[in-house]
Structure formats: structure tokens, C-alpha cells
Design an enzyme around this catalytic site. Structure first.
Site, PDB file in Angstrom:
ATOM      1  N   ARG A 115       0.871  -1.173   0.000  1.00  0.00           N
ATOM      2  CA  ARG A 115       0.000   0.000   0.000  1.00  0.00           C
ATOM      3  C   ARG A 115       0.909   1.225   0.000  1.00  0.00           C
ATOM      4  O   ARG A 115       1.508   1.541   1.010  1.00  0.00           O
ATOM      5  CB  ARG A 115      -0.896  -0.024   1.241  1.00  0.00           C
ATOM      6  CG  ARG A 115      -2.130   0.865   1.125  1.00  0.00           C
ATOM      7  CD  ARG A 115      -2.880   0.928   2.453  1.00  0.00           C
ATOM      8  NE  ARG A 115      -2.228   1.838   3.369  1.00  0.00           N
ATOM      9  CZ  ARG A 115      -2.362   1.808   4.696  1.00  0.00           C
ATOM     10  NH1 ARG A 115      -3.126   0.890   5.268  1.00  0.00           N
ATOM     11  NH2 ARG A 115      -1.729   2.677   5.464  1.00  0.00           N
ATOM     12  N   HIS A 131      -3.900   4.866   4.385  1.00  0.00           N
ATOM     13  CA  HIS A 131      -5.138   4.107   4.186  1.00  0.00           C
ATOM     14  C   HIS A 131      -6.115   4.869   3.295  1.00  0.00           C
ATOM     15  O   HIS A 131      -6.670   4.327   2.353  1.00  0.00           O
ATOM     16  CB  HIS A 131      -5.781   3.813   5.551  1.00  0.00           C
ATOM     17  CG  HIS A 131      -7.213   3.396   5.475  1.00  0.00           C
ATOM     18  ND1 HIS A 131      -7.613   2.195   4.946  1.00  0.00           N
ATOM     19  CD2 HIS A 131      -8.351   4.038   5.850  1.00  0.00           C
ATOM     20  CE1 HIS A 131      -8.935   2.101   4.998  1.00  0.00           C
ATOM     21  NE2 HIS A 131      -9.403   3.204   5.537  1.00  0.00           N
ATOM     22  N   TYR A 136       2.637   5.451  11.905  1.00  0.00           N
ATOM     23  CA  TYR A 136       2.860   4.016  12.123  1.00  0.00           C
ATOM     24  C   TYR A 136       3.815   3.388  11.100  1.00  0.00           C
ATOM     25  O   TYR A 136       4.092   2.204  11.174  1.00  0.00           O
ATOM     26  CB  TYR A 136       1.528   3.250  12.155  1.00  0.00           C
ATOM     27  CG  TYR A 136       0.623   3.474  10.948  1.00  0.00           C
ATOM     28  CD1 TYR A 136      -0.359   4.442  10.968  1.00  0.00           C
ATOM     29  CD2 TYR A 136       0.787   2.718   9.783  1.00  0.00           C
ATOM     30  CE1 TYR A 136      -1.181   4.654   9.876  1.00  0.00           C
ATOM     31  CE2 TYR A 136      -0.039   2.922   8.684  1.00  0.00           C
ATOM     32  CZ  TYR A 136      -1.022   3.893   8.734  1.00  0.00           C
ATOM     33  OH  TYR A 136      -1.830   4.104   7.650  1.00  0.00           O
TER      34      TYR A 136
END
Lengths: 346, 327
Positions: free
Chosen positions: A264, A268, A277
Site C-alpha cells: 500500500r 489508508h 505508524y
């Protein structure tokens, strides 16, 4: 997509094709170039959506960047527009390959009246297109998986030969919906491919905290379905494995839990900040895994793709995205009455 | 025409629709050779075979979700939830999916499916075999909610539900499965989803009810009728979409309303009826709007006296009718 190349460009492509190799890794050059363009176009459209969000022109975007090779590999192994496809919100490249146009997507992103997915009712990337058997994306995750089992069951009961393909992220495999769907898939040997696009993160939670196994496909045995894990950064490997799984399903020999390992490349969604993170070093590693330049290199080294052709593809993709963006931005909003319904089908 | 029980009428509707349309199939727990725990599908497996009558895994979420998928792919599933109490694992699929798909796709996808579930107490079922779930699900736009009160309506409404292009939650009063009997014509007929039914004409007060409570209200109305109280009884039949005209027209006539339901009183279905009457029938109101409902405890308790304490029945209903008539 290549049918729209103008007369002059067509003859140029043919000249190149006369000297270029006709196959690579057992796949025809024509197919590989189509796959490459499909990945490239999805990327350019995705990037434009981010830009529009950062400009404050749209409320939301959720991205498929890094998933394109896997999605295109699978899509091209399907009977696109005929096989049933129940996507999730990261499947931009795949829905484009299955029949939504860039303009369709942009109309949805801007919430415009002619958005074919929902007429502006749903958030961006909640795709559907009835005429191409692209089913409706929902926000609660994994709900589409047991529905796909139902689609596949109906296909089997009707004696049809279409398969059902559904996608979800690896985080969503922890939902009960996933477990129940695969139970049906195994018991009824359904013509179903459950694609898990494993990018290693459920928003911020790394895979090690999502499940105590290394591969999602390890779960397949518990349901009596095939389990496959493929390098989803490699569209050719993904295509071949998907083709085999789809052929098995179409022949009535059962379902496959099809895990593709992807990255990814973005947070998100437009509302996430992944620096909380993921370290800078992680991001550098991620970027090196980007499947798009890797596939470009692979095709160029094999002499399938030339610099000139790549430039032309890039220009064509940008022109398509520009057109979609500008047309959608200028398109009318739905009338407010559209909010009121109809709620029930006649 | 012959007299049948509520469950016989339900079985007959499914049997005829399975014969009439090859798109119809049934799935749920124990619906196959066993014929369902209440015998609603008795004999259908033998008649239609394993591709039309499909025993499901013991998993309510996917009984509904598989139905949704099959419905979107051209079939007309009848999904049986064994007890309404066990429907909640499928809540997300019913509410977020089945009910929303038509709207969220701008009408390009439809979900023609029926979810059948036995509901209600009075059968010694305790907390988890007695629940009434209609208020929760009637709150959801896009979902139709139907509760028949007699065999004639059950057969006709279930046929309409199966032919409807929307998801329909079809709730069946399990207490009444063999207790409620009535004339049911042989062969095909339908009762439309939507219209309520004035099942008893009266002048003193209107009672609104559905399902099992409607059955008890008929008995209570008979009882107080002997005392000279004239009760008009409205069987709502379809809870969503509601037939507001019939609800209001009866109230205009009597000016007094009692709503009877066995679900918990607080925010139960009667609250919406009361609100509609207050909003749109205020000029006709002759008395406070009354509700007789189950108490606000987490379930119907098992022990016999406790169950009796919970359940509305003919005697409690007759008392409420007398009180309202006297106002």
C-alpha cells in the site's frame, strides 16, 4: 483501449511490432501492453484523485496504488464484464479493467448526477456497474464475500458458466463474513475466487497483530478450498495463477482463496496519516516495491515496450484523466429529490 | 376452500411459488429433509430436491448474505431464520446491505428476497426463543416488514413477498402456527404488501395490532362487545411501509386509540403509531393514546408465571379496552 489509437500511431506500433518479440513469459506482447496500460491509467487516475482531495475539491479518496499489478493480473484472467465481480474500495484498477471508465469514476468522485455507481449517493470508490456485472461496494468490510458466495451459488443453480470474483483486504479476513463465505464455498464447491489483497496493514495495524499465521491462504485448508499465495507485485505471475484458479472454478472444481502480496503505497485513505505508524525507511522500501516501474522495466528489457511507446501511453493516460476530471467537474449535481429516493424497487 | 392452520398456509404459499417459478429456492437451518424445526418446509425437500431446498450451515449471517448474492444474480431466495431471536448476526447484512443496495446503486441492483422468521412469546421459549424484533427492523428504510395474523393473509402476503423486488422480512407468530386457523382458498391468490385491514368495525375505540396480538385482540373485542363496547380493530399486516391512511381514518371515526404489541413498550412499534396519531390526528383525539405492550425487561422470562406476567393476552387487552372506552 488500444482501438482508440489514431491511424498514424497504429502504423508506428505495427512497425515496432514487426521487430519486437511476440511473447514474454509465455504471454503475448499485445496482452502485456494492454495490462501495462491498464496499470498506468489506473495510477494516473488515482494520483489525480489525491490531487483533487488536497485541493479541497473532493471530500474523500481511498487509493489502490501498489495494488495495480495484482488487480490487473486477476482482471485480465477473467471474462471481464461477464464474470461476476464484487470489488472492495481499493479496486480502482480492477473496476476500470472490468468496464467502468475514468469518467465514470470521476463522476463518482465529484458526486455528480451521472455517476453510474450510485448517482452521487455513495462516497468515492464505492463502485458498481450493473451492465458489466460489477456489484456494489459497501463500507462495512467483507460483507461482499458471503454475497459473492450467493452469486456463485445462484450461478451454479442456474447452470451458468460465469465465476464470481470478490476482493477484500487481509485485515477484513478476520470478519465472520469471510469465515462463513468460505464455509459455503467449500461445502458447495462454488465457482468463486476470494481474492485477498494483502498489503500488510489494516489501516495502521500490521499483519503480525492481525493474525498469527504468515499467509492468509493458510486458512484455506480449514474450509476445503484451494489456497494460493502469489507475488501481487508481478502482474504476469498473478495473471497465470488467477487464470488457473478461474479455470478450475469454471470447470466446477471448486473455489480458491487467492492471496496476492501487495504494497500500500499511500496512507489508508485521504484522511489517514501513515507517518504515525510507518517509518521513513519503510516508505523508502515501499517505493522500491512499486509494481508499475518494475513492470515497465521488465517489458522494456524484453523489448516489448519502447521508450517512445511508453511516452505515448503516458500521454494517452493523462489525456484520458484530464478529460474525465474536467468533464466530471463541469457535470451537473443530482437534483435534491434524488436524495429522497426511490427507496423501494417497483 | 378449506380450513388450514397458519403454518399450513405458509407452507402452501412456498410450495405453490416453488412450483410456479424456478427462480425461487429456500435455504436455512434444517429446512431440508427435516422440514424445518417448525415444519414450515415439510415435504418440500422430497418434492423439489436439494437444489431448491438447501440446508445451510448453522450461520445466520451467511443465510442472509448468500440470499442477497443469489437475489442480485437473478434468483428469488426464501431465507429461513429458525427463530427471530437468532437473526441478529445477520443484522449488518440485512440493514447495511439488503435494505441499502437498491438505493446505493441508484436503482440498478435489486434484492428480491424474503427472510422468514418465527417471532413472539407465550410458548415457554424464555429469553431467546420468544423475541419480537419488528420495531428494530421496521426502522430501516429499504426493508419491508410484514406480519400476517391469519392463514388467508399469510398465504397471500407470503406470495406477494416472494414476488416483490425488495427484501421483505416476513415475521410469523410461532404461538399461532397451529393455534390460528382459517379458510384458505386452494391455488393462486395474493394479498398486497402495504394495505392494513379493518378486521372488525366499531365506533367506541380503535385497536391497532398485528400477528399474534391481533388474534388476541379479536377475542378481547368479542368479550367487551358483550358489555356494549364497540371496538374497531385494525390489523396492520404490513409494518413498513405503513398504511397511514387506514390508521388515521379509523382514528377519525373513534377518536380513541389502543395499540397492542408484545415487543418491549419503549420505542416499540406502537410508539410510531402513537406519534402519527398525535401529529396528524390531533383534532380527532378524544382520549390519551394508550399502549399495551411487553414490559421493558431484556426478554420473556421462562417460568410460567413470569411468562404470563410478561405477555399481553385477551384478558389484559380486554381490561385496556374497558379503561379506554370509559375515558
Amino acid at each position: 483501449m488500444r482501438g482508440s489509437i489514431s491511424q498514424g500511431e497504429t502504423s508506428m506500433v505495427m512497425t515496432v511490432a514487426e521487430t519486437a518479440p511476440r511473447t514474454l513469459d509465455g504471454l503475448p506482447a499485445e496482452l502485456l501492453l494492454d495490462m501495462y496500460y491498464a496499470m498506468l491509467r489506473a495510477r494516473r487516475l488515482d494520483e489525480r484523485c489525491w490531487l483533487l482531495h488536497r485541493q479541497g475539491k473532493i471530500a474523500f479518496h481511498i487509493s489502490g496504488m501498489g495494488h495495480e499489478a495484482a488487480q490487473i493480473g486477476i482482471a485480465f484472467a477473467m471474462r471481464r464484464g461477464e464474470d461476476h465481480f464484487l470489488p472492495y474500495y481499493r479496486d480502482l484498477a480492477m473496476v476500470l479493467a472490468c468496464g467502468l471508465t475514468s469518467l465514470d469514476v470521476m463522476l463518482g468522485v465529484f458526486g455528480k448526477k451521472d455517476d453510474p455507481s450510485s448517482g452521487g449517493r455513495q462516497m468515492p470508490e464505492h463502485f458498481s456497474l450493473r451492465s458489466k456485472n460489477i456489484y456494489s461496494v459497501s463500507s462495512p468490510v467483507a460483507t461482499q464475500v458471503p454475497q459473492a458466495a450467493g452469486v456463485a451459488l445462484a450461478e451454479k443453480l442456474k447452470g451458468g458458466d460465469r465465476v464470481a470474483v470478490t476482493c477484500l483486504g487481509e485485515g477484513s479476513t478476520n470478519q465472520g463474513d469471510f469465515h462463513e463465505a468460505l464455509t459455503w464455498a467449500g461445502v458447495h464447491q462454488l465457482p468463486l475466487i476470494v481474492v485477498v489483497e494483502n498489503n500488510g496493514y489494516a489501516i495502521s495495524v500490521p499483519m503480525v497483530q492481525e493474525m498469527a499465521i504468515l499467509h492468509v491462504s493458510d486458512r484455506a485448508g480449514a474450509y476445503g478450498v484451494r489456497g494460493v499465495t502469489v507475488d501481487g507485485l508481478d502482474p504476469i505471475a498473478t495473471y497465470k495463477a488467477a487464470k488457473e484458479s478461474i479455470d478450475i472454478a469454471r470447470a466446477g472444481r471448486g473455489a480458491t482463496l487467492f492471496e496476492v502480496r501487495v504494497v500500500r503505497l499511500t496512507p489508508h485513505s485521504s484522511d489517514d496519516d501513515d507517518t504515525t505508524y510507518r517509518s521513513k525507511e519503510d516508505k523508502v522500501t515501499l517505493k522500491a516495491s512499486d509494481p508499475l516501474p518494475k513492470f515497465r522495466e521488465h517489458l522494456m528489457q524484453a523489448g516489448i515496450l519502447t521508450d517512445q511507446q511508453d511516452t505515448e501511453f503516458g500521454a494517452k493516460a493523462m489525456a484520458e484523466v484530464d478529460y474525465a476530471h474536467q468533464t466530471a467537474e463541469a457535470a451537473p449535481y443530482p437534483d435534491v429529490e434524488w436524495g429522497a429516493g426511490p427507496v423501494y424497487a417497483p | 376452500m378449506s380450513e388450514k392452520t397458519l403454518i399450513e398456509a405458509i407452507r402452501e404459499a412456498m410450495d405453490e411459488e416453488l412450483a410456479r417459478n424456478s427462480e425461487v429456492f429456500i435455504t436455512g437451518e434444517d429446512v431440508g429433509p427435516r422440514g424445518g424445526v417448525f415444519r414450515a418446509t415439510l415435504g418440500l425437500f422430497a418434492k423439489y430436491g436439494p437444489t431448491r431446498i438447501i440446508d445451510s450451515p448453522l450461520a445466520e449471517l451467511s443465510i442472509v448474505a448468500v440470499g442477497i448474492g443469489a437475489a442480485m444474480n437473478g434468483l428469488r431466495p426464501i431465507c429461513e431464520i429458525q427463530f427471530a431471536d437468532f437473526i441478529q448476526p445477520a443484522y449488518n447484512q440485512i440493514v447495511n446491505e439488503a435494505a441499502r443496495i437498491y438505493y446505493r446503486t441508484g436503482g440498478t441492483f435489486t434484492v428480491p428476497m424474503v427472510i422468514r422468521a418465527p417471532y413472539g412469546g407465550g410458548i415457554g421459549g424464555g429469553l431467546y426463543h420468544s423475541q419480537s424484533i419488528e420495531a428494530t427492523y421496521s426502522h430501516v428504510p429499504g426493508l419491508k416488514v410484514v406480519i400476517p395474523s391469519n392463514p388467508y393473509d399469510a398465504k397471500g402476503l407470503l406470495k406477494s413477498a416472494i414476488r416483490d423486488n425488495n427484501p421483505v422480512l416476513f415475521l410469523e407468530a410461532k404461538k399461532g402456527y397451529r393455534l390460528i386457523k382459517g379458510e384458505v382458498p386452494e391455488g393462486d391468490y395474493t394479498v398486497p404488501i402495504g394495505p392494513a385491514n379493518v378486521t372488525r368495525e366499531g365506533t367506541d375505540l380503535t385497536v391497532y395490532a398485528y400477528g399474534m396480538m391481533h388474534f388476541y385482540c379479536q377475542q378481547a373485542a368479542e368479550e367487551v362487545g358483550k358489555e356494549g363496547i364497540s371496538v374497531e380493530l385494525v390489523d396492520l399486516r404490513t409494518l413498513n411501509p405503513l398504511d397511514k391512511d387506514t390508521v388515521l381514518n379509523s382514528f377519525k371515526k373513534t377518536g380513541k386509540a389502543l395499540i397492542v404489541y408484545e415487543d418491549n413498550r419503549f420505542l416499540g412499534y406502537g410508539a410510531e403509531i402513537a406519534a402519527i396519531l398525535a401529529d396528524e390526528g390531533f383534532n380527532y383525539m378524544d382520549a390519551p393514546i394508550m399502549r399495551l405492550a411487553g414490559p421493558d425487561v431484556p426478554g420473556v422470562p421462562y417460568s410460567h408465571p413470569l411468562q404470563d406476567w410478561f405477555m399481553p393476552g385477551p384478558k389484559k387487552i380486554a381490561d385496556a379496552m374497558r379503561k379506554l372506552a370509559a375515558y
